[in-house]
Design an enzyme around this catalytic site. Structure first.
Site, short mmCIF file in Angstrom:
data_model
loop_
_atom_site.label_atom_id
_atom_site.label_comp_id
_atom_site.label_asym_id
_atom_site.label_seq_id
_atom_site.Cartn_x
_atom_site.Cartn_y
_atom_site.Cartn_z
N ASN A 109 0.82 -1.20 0.00
CA ASN A 109 0.00 0.00 0.00
C ASN A 109 0.86 1.25 0.00
OD1 ASN A 109 -0.53 2.01 2.46
ND2 ASN A 109 0.22 0.07 3.32
N PHE A 113 -1.71 8.28 4.22
CA PHE A 113 -2.43 8.92 5.33
C PHE A 113 -3.67 9.69 4.84
CE2 PHE A 113 1.57 9.52 8.23
CZ PHE A 113 1.61 8.16 8.47
N SER A 178 5.62 5.10 8.68
CA SER A 178 5.02 4.79 7.39
C SER A 178 5.98 5.18 6.27
CB SER A 178 3.70 5.54 7.20
OG SER A 178 3.25 5.42 5.87
N ASN A 180 5.04 5.97 3.31
CA ASN A 180 4.25 6.58 2.24
C ASN A 180 4.07 8.09 2.36
OD1 ASN A 180 3.82 4.02 1.07
ND2 ASN A 180 2.23 3.61 2.59
N THR A 181 4.71 8.71 3.35
CA THR A 181 4.79 10.16 3.45
C THR A 181 6.25 10.55 3.30
OG1 THR A 181 2.85 10.36 4.89
CG2 THR A 181 4.44 12.18 4.95
N LYS A 218 5.50 4.09 17.14
CA LYS A 218 5.48 2.96 16.20
C LYS A 218 6.66 3.07 15.26
CE LYS A 218 2.40 0.18 13.33
NZ LYS A 218 1.00 -0.02 12.92
N ASN A 247 5.79 -1.48 11.72
CA ASN A 247 5.00 -1.01 10.58
C ASN A 247 5.32 -1.88 9.35
OD1 ASN A 247 3.41 0.75 8.89
ND2 ASN A 247 3.90 2.43 10.28
#
Length: 343
Positions: A109, A113, A178, A180-181, A218, A247
């Site tokens: 994925n 966010f 994450s 993805n940022t 996390k 994560n």
């Protein structure tokens, strides 16, 4: 199983994000029933000063906006971690951004966010806490950095989310892991992480009526061992309540069963699923050795079977979470895994 057949014939043919939205609607509808859909024998445990019905819960990512908590609890999850929520609302990354690796029961994925923003989610949680189900539910709230906010303003961004959301959270999670940022994982370095955690902790310790909310960080499975140790030491230094490990990963292990063309076509993003279990458990054990019993540990990443739950508890986890396994396991899956929490 019936759900597996349904997945292979119906859901697997849908766009993954469309399938998620359809399942989400069904769970929200189920949450309006007067009683849980699945009974799970209690196995209560106290972690971070909170009483959990049992050790197994839903990881952040499924219910980003706190819209389906009653339905998710009714399926057998002992706690639900909502989010990731950012201070400002944001649409996330362009679609497509969610990809199945069915042979691996894995997902890639790069959602980014996507969420309604801290103010809207806080209002929703406020309403939920005034209901019979929501009043006693254990609800974690996972917060992340708004994408458009530069790194030098990250502390203020996290503080704004904490200020709005902590009053309604059972515990609060600072997500710096994450993939993805852009630039988010750079905040896992101790020098960048310390001021964020210290500032958020100041919020969680100074709530009205003298209430405090446990604070968790996390981390990613891709951290080097020395960096895992550094985060553990920082948690001890700042008196954090917990560490969530781990994560998703940016690695693409050779052990993946999916053909390389499928993996490459999915592109960048966080990989989750059973392939993550080995490293996630390794990080968990390392953290437990480092922090002793002074910090609670949440074992997450690659949890798919009841044996996985038992293995994480044996490796030192106080709580266990999963998400990707839910996608492939279906509505009866949470209760199956919850039953593994019994002594």
């Amino acid at each position: 199983m019936v759900y597996d057949a349904l997945f292979s014939t119906v859901f697997a043919r849908m766009d993954p994000e469309v399938a998620h939205e359809q399942a989400f609607r069904a769970i929200r509808l189920g949450g309006r029933l007067a009683r849980p859909l699945t009974a799970v024998p209690p196995a209560p445990r106290t972690v971070m000063g909170l009483t959990f019905p049992h050790a197994f819960g839903l990881a952040a990512g499924f219910d980003k906006n706190a819209r389906a908590v009653p339905g998710l609890l009714g399926l057998g999850f002992g706690h639900v971690e909502v989010g990731t929520v950012t201070a400002r609302p944001q649409p996330g990354n362009p679609r497509p951004r969610l990809f199945r690796l069915v042979d691996d029961r894995a997902v890639i994925n790069r959602m980014g966010f996507n969420n309604d923003g801290a103010a809207v989610v806080a209002a929703r949680l406020h309403r939920l806490r005034r209901t019979a189900v929501g009043a006693d539910a254990v609800i974690g709230v996972n917060i992340g950095k708004t994408k458009v906010v530069p790194a030098e303003e990250a502390v203020a961004d996290y503080v704004e989310s904490a200020r709005l959301l902590a009053p309604y959270a059972s515990y609060l999670v600072v997500n710096v892991s994450s993939p993805n940022t852009p630039g988010l994982r750079d905040l896992q370095s101790v020098d960048a992480l310390r001021p964020i955690l210290a500032a958020v902790r100041d919020v969680t310790e100074r709530l009205p009526q003298g209430r405090r909310v446990p604070l968790v960080v996390k981390i990613a499975p891709d951290l080097a061992d020395a960096d895992v140790d550094a985060v553990a030491d920082l948690a001890l230094e700042l008196g954090l309540d917990g560490i969530s490990a781990t994560n998703t990963t940016i690695e693409r292990p050779a052990s993946l069963l999916a053909d390389r063309a499928t993996v490459d076509a999915a592109g960048a993003g966080g990989l989750s699923g059973p392939v993550l279990a080995g490293r996630a458990t390794e990080v968990l054990r390392r953290l437990r050795d480092r922090v002793g019993e002074q910090v609670a540990l949440v074992g997450v990443g690659g949890v798919t079977t009841p044996d996985d739950v038992r293995d994480r508890l044996a490796a030192g986890a106080d709580l266990v979470q999963a998400y990707t396994g839910f996608i492939y396991g279906g509505p009866l899956w949470p209760a199956r895994l919850a039953r593994a929490c019994r002594p």
